[in-house]
Write an enzyme that holds these catalytic residues in place. Structure first.
Site, PDB file in Angstrom:
ATOM      1  N   ASP A  92      -7.649 -11.689 -25.865  1.00 18.11           N
ATOM      2  CA  ASP A  92      -7.415 -12.350 -27.131  1.00 18.11           C
ATOM      3  C   ASP A  92      -7.549 -11.509 -27.683  1.00 18.11           C
ATOM      4  O   ASP A  92      -8.968 -10.374 -28.255  1.00 18.11           O
ATOM      5  CB  ASP A  92      -7.931 -14.164 -27.584  1.00 18.11           C
ATOM      6  N   CYS A  93      -6.898 -11.010 -29.606  1.00 23.61           N
ATOM      7  CA  CYS A  93      -7.691  -9.945 -29.943  1.00 23.61           C
ATOM      8  C   CYS A  93      -8.660  -9.695 -30.734  1.00 23.61           C
ATOM      9  O   CYS A  93      -8.795 -10.744 -31.443  1.00 23.61           O
ATOM     10  CB  CYS A  93      -6.145  -9.674 -30.905  1.00 23.61           C
TER      11      CYS A  93
END
Length: 747
Positions: A268-269
């Site tokens: 996830d970012c």
């Protein structure tokens, strides 16, 4: 470029990808493992932006300042379908796949025009364990089996090349062509965003192996094994002390090893940043379990880590192999003749806009219809008061991870096709802090032939990074509803826009409110669909994908308690329909129709006799005190693996429409395990099918064939998948039919 083997179409993808990687220096390799892959100009490898979104339509959400997906005068918008929570309420698997196909067609058309990528980090298939979670709108609801079936169908719609099927023989499945690449996220046990000071970046989800296998991992396992998804994204949170994106057991051993992912694993970012700075994991370099970092740590530091001897360069090679093999399958290097003619006319087409409208119609759930008030008759209703904070909703209807829609049809626009609309907001916004606006709404209702109250929540109340603390309508919304309904001249229809459930028990019990509809966040054509339901152009057939609890449920346990089963020592109730047996405002699977259906059993398997060999041993199960315990309580499903396919249960149900109107019904099959097994689910959904049945006595037969090992097994507290013996039963719908099934083990 002819001298580069990676350009030679006659070679296998494996050979071409290896040749490509072998030509890169260490620094060049590091530059390719962030979401913005820098490319290698000296060998003709172009830059590529991996991050695109297509949760319920092509979205322009992405890396700030570097959006590969964008809208402008050339492509002003793309079809915005209902948010996933409402689409899942259709319980229509073929529709889920069809939406995926429409979205991927628009994505390919935009790619051809330089307005989109080919790799989309969608869908979100996390299970909604608690009604307060802010991201419920993005998900298929609280049931892991439904979430998994949604994942399989939507991913197949995005990825499968039309004209081929998932069963087509491919010599090398790693070479199976992709229309676009999908990504199932967020793995795993992720459903706390920001609740009373606890945020997703610091939260440590304490999860049992039982809950992990049975609930949190199940949709992802189905997505990988049955959907053949080409990417999985790991989540921010820690699980039992270890960041999800740094756990080799969860990532390498399970996703890639046990489930055999053919694709790449992405963080996830900025989760590596979170892992190091917020969670202080190892206080050092990130652990290289991932193929791709949505962020900058891998591109900036991977080469240094190799030179310091902390990471093998071969690990970078392996990650790049997984990444570029996906791009090969997408035709990034060779083109895709099948899709190269797609263009602007394939985006926001009439067919896709109608599909978005139909998805909303099918998902809308009728919760109350006293005295058959609905559908309204257009020849008797000339004036309609449409009031409430969502009466003129536009952007609220498309939720988050949304791009620019083709157009909006608000509720007042939708109802204007059926009569003269008198619009009053009643509230300044969803928080509804100004009660002075209620009186004009009351005045409008006094003069209208019918009143439609459109209220609920929006992204200011439930969203990514924002969990709820209660289940009530905000501000003065309840006061607005009660005052308007008590003074309305005509019938009152209450429409709720929300993702999570809302405690509207006051309206459920109020005789002044004849009908209640849940519309989720219904997409760009939401107003069109709502009006069509209210006036009977469409017959509602949606079912709730979430339990609607009374608001006092949130006082019984914290959002941060991850257990699904009740915790008696703390007086915590169970979660979801599978383990909660208390009162609800509306149960999971609830939904009314303008017609009535009856069920009749045509045939069902009564007994399953499982023959055991000398290598298959009985396993123990815990039983409640005083319950009968069979001599051989259970068998390890892994031990039955080779013979599982021999044991099928068949059910056939006749659904009859005993009303006058045509309509759709969702046949839901639940399994209730043998009595007495401690901590077993109350019931567990194992099959569902949406069917259309003509009015006036029309009927259809619906058949189910269930794999005993997949559908009737249990996960015990030790993490074993077991098939229990004894007498269980199938429950059809809300209990209208109960079908016993005896499972015997014999030597």
């Amino acid at each position: 470029m002819d001298e580069f083997s990676f350009c030679d179409k006659s070679l296998s993808y494996e050979v071409r990808v290896k040749d490509l990687i072998d030509r890169m220096t260490l620094d060049e390799k590091a530059g390719q493992i962030g979401d913005t892959a820098l490319g290698v100009p000296r060998i003709g490898l172009p830059k590529y932006e991996w991050w695109s979104e297509a949760l319920h339509g092509v979205s322009d959400v992405g890396q700030a300042g570097n959006h590969v997906t964008h809208f402008d005068d050339v492509i002003p918008g793309a079809t915005s379908f209902p948010t996933v929570i409402l689409t899942s309420a259709t319980f229509n698997q073929s529709l889920w796949k069809k939406i995926g196909q429409a979205v991927s067609t628009e994505a390919r058309a935009m790619y051809n025009l330089g307005h989109a990528g080919l790799t989309f980090w969608s869908p979100n298939i996390n299970v909604v364990r608690d009604p307060r979670w802010g991201r419920a709108l993005e998900t298929p609801g609280e049931d892991p089996f439904v979430a998994g079936r949604y994942a399989v169908n939507y991913v197949r719609g995005l990825q499968d090349v039309e004209g081929s099927t998932e069963d087509d023989e491919v010599a090398d499945l790693d070479s199976r062509p992709l229309k676009v690449s999908a990504c199932c996220k967020h793995y795993a046990a992720y459903d706390v965003d920001n609740w009373l000071g606890v945020d997703r970046y610091h939260f440590d989800a304490i999860v049992t192996e039982q809950d992990m296998m049975e609930t949190f991992q199940r949709p992802f396992e189905m997505c990988v094994k049955e959907g053949d998804v080409s990417s999985v994204m790991c989540s921010y949170n820690k699980i039992n002390g270890i960041p999800a994106c740094a756990d080799p057991r969860l990532l390498k051993d399970t996703i890639r090893g046990e489930w055999n992912l053919r694709g790449y694993i992405v963080s996830d970012c900025d989760s590596i940043d979170v892992m190091l700075d917020a969670q202080k994991w190892l206080n050092d370099e990130p652990y290289y379990c991932l193929d791709l970092d949505c962020g900058y740590y891998y591109p900036n530091y991977a080469n240094t880590s190799v030179r310091m001897g902390k990471v093998k360069e071969a690990e970078l090679d392996s990650a790049l192999k997984n990444l570029y093999n996906v791009l090969m399958r997408l035709g990034f290097f060779d083109g895709s003749p099948k899709y190269e003619k797609l263009g602007k006319s394939d985006i926001c087409s009439h067919e896709n806009i109608e599909l978005a409208t139909e998805a909303a119609r099918q998902g809308i759930v009728l919760l109350k219809n006293a005295n058959q008030t609905l559908p309204l008759k257009s020849n008797k209703i000339k004036t309609i008061a449409v009031v409430g904070p969502h009466a003129n909703a536009t952007s609220a209807m498309i939720g988050n991870y949304a791009g620019v829609p083709c157009r909006f049809t608000s509720p007042i626009d939708g109802f204007s096709k059926y009569g003269k609309v008198k619009y009053e907001t009643g509230c300044g916004e969803v928080f509804c802090k100004n009660e002075s606006l209620i009186f004009p709404a009351v005045r409008a209702a006094k003069k209208a032939d019918a009143t439609v109250l459109v209220v609920g929540l929006d992204l200011t109340v439930e969203a990514e990074s924002l969990d709820r603390t209660d289940l009530l309508l905000p501000g003065y919304q309840q006061q607005l509803i009660q005052q308007v309904s008590s003074q309305s001249k005509g019938p009152v229809i209450l429409v709720i826009m929300s993702a999570g459930g809302v405690d509207i028990s006051f309206a459920k019990d109020d005789p002044n409110i004849q009908s209640i509809i849940w519309a989720g966040y219904p997409g760009e054509e939401g107003g069109h669909a709502i009006a069509d339901i209210v006036f009977g152009k469409a017959n509602p057939g949606g079912r709730l994908p979430l339990t609607w609890f009374y608001t006092n449920y949130t006082d019984m346990l914290p959002l941060t308690s991850m257990r699904l089963r009740p915790i008696e020592s703390l007086d915590y109730p169970g979660r979801t329909y599978k383990f909660y047996d208390g009162p609800t405002v509306y149960p999971f699977g609830f939904g009314l129709s303008y017609t009535n259906f009856t069920y009749k059993l045509v045939s069902s398997t009564k007994t399953v006799n499982v023959k055991l060999n000398k290598f298959q041993h009985c396993r123990d199960l815990n039983y409640t005190e005083g319950s009968y315990k069979p001599p051989c309580p259970a068998i390890l499903i892994e031990d039955l693996k080779s013979s599982c396919g021999d044991y099928k249960v068949k059910l056939e149900i006749e659904v009859k429409n005993v009303g006058e109107r045509d309509g759709s019904d969702v046949v839901m099959v639940y399994w209730s395990p043998p009595q007495g097994i401690a901590e077993a689910p109350i019931v567990d959904l194992v099959g569902f099918e949406r069917v259309f049945v003509g009015g006036g006595g029309g009927s259809v037969k619906v058949g189910f064939e269930l794999d005993v090992c997949k559908s009737l097994g249990l996960v015990d507290f030790r993490g074993y998948r077991l098939l229990p013996s004894g007498g269980g039963k199938f429950v059809i719908g809300d209990g209208v039919l109960s079908l016993p099934l005896q499972i015997n083990f014999r030597r």
